[in-house]
Scaffold this motif. Structure first.
Motif, mmCIF file in Angstrom:
data_model
loop_
_atom_site.group_PDB
_atom_site.id
_atom_site.type_symbol
_atom_site.label_atom_id
_atom_site.label_comp_id
_atom_site.label_asym_id
_atom_site.label_seq_id
_atom_site.Cartn_x
_atom_site.Cartn_y
_atom_site.Cartn_z
ATOM 1 N N GLN A 22 0.774 -1.697 -0.044
ATOM 2 C CA GLN A 22 -0.065 -0.145 0.107
ATOM 3 C C GLN A 22 0.965 1.670 -0.243
ATOM 4 O O GLN A 22 0.347 2.289 -1.024
ATOM 5 C CB GLN A 22 -0.958 0.049 1.191
ATOM 6 C CG GLN A 22 -1.565 0.901 1.114
ATOM 7 C CD GLN A 22 -1.967 1.382 2.365
ATOM 8 O OE1 GLN A 22 -1.992 0.701 3.451
ATOM 9 N NE2 GLN A 22 -3.551 2.168 2.334
ATOM 10 N N VAL A 23 1.965 1.531 0.884
ATOM 11 C CA VAL A 23 3.000 2.248 0.973
ATOM 12 C C VAL A 23 3.596 2.484 -0.350
ATOM 13 O O VAL A 23 3.633 3.733 -1.139
ATOM 14 C CB VAL A 23 4.186 2.134 2.269
ATOM 15 C CG1 VAL A 23 5.208 2.938 2.003
ATOM 16 C CG2 VAL A 23 3.668 2.447 3.441
ATOM 17 N N MET A 24 4.043 1.212 -1.340
ATOM 18 C CA MET A 24 4.378 1.539 -2.184
ATOM 19 C C MET A 24 3.643 2.009 -3.327
ATOM 20 O O MET A 24 4.049 2.656 -4.237
ATOM 21 C CB MET A 24 5.485 0.220 -3.044
ATOM 22 C CG MET A 24 6.208 -0.148 -2.029
ATOM 23 S SD MET A 24 7.659 -1.653 -2.602
ATOM 24 C CE MET A 24 5.896 -2.831 -2.315
ATOM 25 N N ASP A 25 2.313 1.992 -3.821
ATOM 26 C CA ASP A 25 1.684 2.304 -4.962
ATOM 27 C C ASP A 25 1.126 3.347 -4.028
ATOM 28 O O ASP A 25 0.690 4.000 -4.953
ATOM 29 C CB ASP A 25 0.026 0.998 -4.433
ATOM 30 C CG ASP A 25 0.464 -0.066 -4.762
ATOM 31 O OD1 ASP A 25 1.453 -0.444 -5.168
ATOM 32 O OD2 ASP A 25 -0.514 -1.269 -4.035
ATOM 33 N N SER A 26 0.829 3.684 -3.174
ATOM 34 C CA SER A 26 0.552 5.275 -2.922
ATOM 35 C C SER A 26 2.224 6.331 -3.515
ATOM 36 O O SER A 26 1.544 7.457 -4.030
ATOM 37 C CB SER A 26 0.342 5.856 -1.112
ATOM 38 O OG SER A 26 -0.796 4.730 -0.793
ATOM 39 N N ALA A 30 1.461 9.046 -5.728
ATOM 40 C CA ALA A 30 1.777 10.281 -6.116
ATOM 41 C C ALA A 30 2.863 10.996 -7.169
ATOM 42 O O ALA A 30 3.170 11.621 -7.651
ATOM 43 C CB ALA A 30 2.476 10.593 -5.119
ATOM 44 N N LYS A 31 4.085 10.064 -7.311
ATOM 45 C CA LYS A 31 4.964 10.352 -7.772
ATOM 46 C C LYS A 31 4.274 10.708 -9.669
ATOM 47 O O LYS A 31 4.663 11.422 -10.353
ATOM 48 C CB LYS A 31 6.022 9.106 -8.348
ATOM 49 C CG LYS A 31 7.779 9.383 -9.101
ATOM 50 C CD LYS A 31 8.231 8.556 -8.796
ATOM 51 C CE LYS A 31 9.633 9.166 -9.458
ATOM 52 N NZ LYS A 31 10.468 7.803 -9.380
ATOM 53 N N ALA A 36 4.150 14.009 -14.187
ATOM 54 C CA ALA A 36 2.977 14.533 -15.760
ATOM 55 C C ALA A 36 2.838 16.200 -14.540
ATOM 56 O O ALA A 36 2.968 16.921 -15.876
ATOM 57 C CB ALA A 36 1.503 13.853 -15.144
ATOM 58 N N VAL A 37 2.610 16.076 -13.996
ATOM 59 C CA VAL A 37 2.663 18.240 -13.679
ATOM 60 C C VAL A 37 3.956 18.520 -13.781
ATOM 61 O O VAL A 37 3.769 20.195 -14.894
ATOM 62 C CB VAL A 37 2.261 18.342 -12.513
ATOM 63 C CG1 VAL A 37 1.990 20.214 -12.126
ATOM 64 C CG2 VAL A 37 0.873 18.431 -12.036
ATOM 65 N N LEU A 38 4.967 18.467 -13.836
ATOM 66 C CA LEU A 38 6.221 18.810 -13.658
ATOM 67 C C LEU A 38 7.146 18.818 -15.434
ATOM 68 O O LEU A 38 7.503 19.767 -15.460
ATOM 69 C CB LEU A 38 7.257 18.443 -12.696
ATOM 70 C CG LEU A 38 6.439 18.820 -11.127
ATOM 71 C CD1 LEU A 38 7.690 18.606 -10.438
ATOM 72 C CD2 LEU A 38 7.108 20.573 -11.568
ATOM 73 N N ARG A 39 6.071 17.690 -16.086
ATOM 74 C CA ARG A 39 7.016 17.545 -17.870
ATOM 75 C C ARG A 39 6.279 18.850 -17.989
ATOM 76 O O ARG A 39 7.108 19.572 -18.982
ATOM 77 C CB ARG A 39 5.789 16.570 -17.911
ATOM 78 C CG ARG A 39 6.712 16.584 -19.551
ATOM 79 C CD ARG A 39 5.962 14.336 -19.811
ATOM 80 N NE ARG A 39 6.442 13.457 -18.983
ATOM 81 C CZ ARG A 39 5.679 12.848 -18.817
ATOM 82 N NH1 ARG A 39 4.336 12.067 -18.913
ATOM 83 N NH2 ARG A 39 6.175 11.715 -18.157
ATOM 84 N N GLN A 40 5.782 19.113 -18.044
ATOM 85 C CA GLN A 40 4.876 21.025 -18.095
ATOM 86 C C GLN A 40 6.253 21.910 -17.796
ATOM 87 O O GLN A 40 6.227 21.902 -17.240
ATOM 88 C CB GLN A 40 4.212 21.760 -18.275
ATOM 89 C CG GLN A 40 2.515 20.150 -17.787
ATOM 90 C CD GLN A 40 1.139 20.856 -17.451
ATOM 91 O OE1 GLN A 40 1.296 22.171 -17.239
ATOM 92 N NE2 GLN A 40 0.941 19.756 -17.439
ATOM 93 N N PRO A 41 6.612 22.557 -19.552
ATOM 94 C CA PRO A 41 7.572 24.110 -19.176
ATOM 95 C C PRO A 41 6.768 24.062 -18.444
ATOM 96 O O PRO A 41 8.385 25.087 -17.751
ATOM 97 C CB PRO A 41 7.760 23.876 -20.890
ATOM 98 C CG PRO A 41 7.625 22.573 -21.571
ATOM 99 C CD PRO A 41 6.907 22.036 -20.437
ATOM 100 N N TYR A 63 -1.599 16.422 -3.674
ATOM 101 C CA TYR A 63 -1.468 15.653 -2.950
ATOM 102 C C TYR A 63 -2.247 14.838 -2.326
ATOM 103 O O TYR A 63 -3.674 14.974 -2.511
ATOM 104 C CB TYR A 63 -0.407 15.987 -1.537
ATOM 105 C CG TYR A 63 -0.079 17.053 -1.056
ATOM 106 C CD1 TYR A 63 1.644 16.678 -0.998
ATOM 107 C CD2 TYR A 63 0.313 18.365 -1.998
ATOM 108 C CE1 TYR A 63 2.856 16.876 -0.964
ATOM 109 C CE2 TYR A 63 1.891 19.104 -1.726
ATOM 110 C CZ TYR A 63 2.683 18.371 -1.430
ATOM 111 O OH TYR A 63 4.156 19.084 -1.529
ATOM 112 N N PRO A 64 -2.211 13.516 -2.293
ATOM 113 C CA PRO A 64 -3.267 12.429 -2.497
ATOM 114 C C PRO A 64 -3.377 12.181 -0.858
ATOM 115 O O PRO A 64 -2.718 12.724 -0.319
ATOM 116 C CB PRO A 64 -2.424 10.717 -2.294
ATOM 117 C CG PRO A 64 -0.958 11.737 -2.179
ATOM 118 C CD PRO A 64 -0.789 12.905 -3.095
#
Length: 66
Positions: A22-26, A30-31, A36-41, A63-64
């Motif tokens: 569960q921790v790894m999936d969360s 989130a990553k 995906a957000v930071l990919r945008q210039p 944030y989840p």
């Protein structure tokens, strides 16, 4: 000469394995969102100051929960 020391460990029980999964999936979810957000210039301006991005991400509810 042996460089690596292997420590003995016991196998995980079912509950601990489920908690770890569960921790790894969360973390992975989130990553994926942050990448995906930071990919945008247009978002690169937030990378100069970590608090600036954190504050923006909290305002956008990136944030989840939990």
């Amino acid at each position: 000469m042996k460089r690596t020391v292997r420590l003995a460990s016991l196998p995980l029980n079912q509950r601990k394995q489920a908690d770890l999964r569960q921790v790894m999936d969360s973390y992975a979810a989130a990553k994926r969102v942050f990448v995906a957000v930071l990919r945008q210039p247009s978002m690169w301006q937030y990378l100069d100051d970590k608090r600036k991005f954190r504050d923006w991400a909290k305002q956008q509810d990136l944030y989840p929960p939990g």
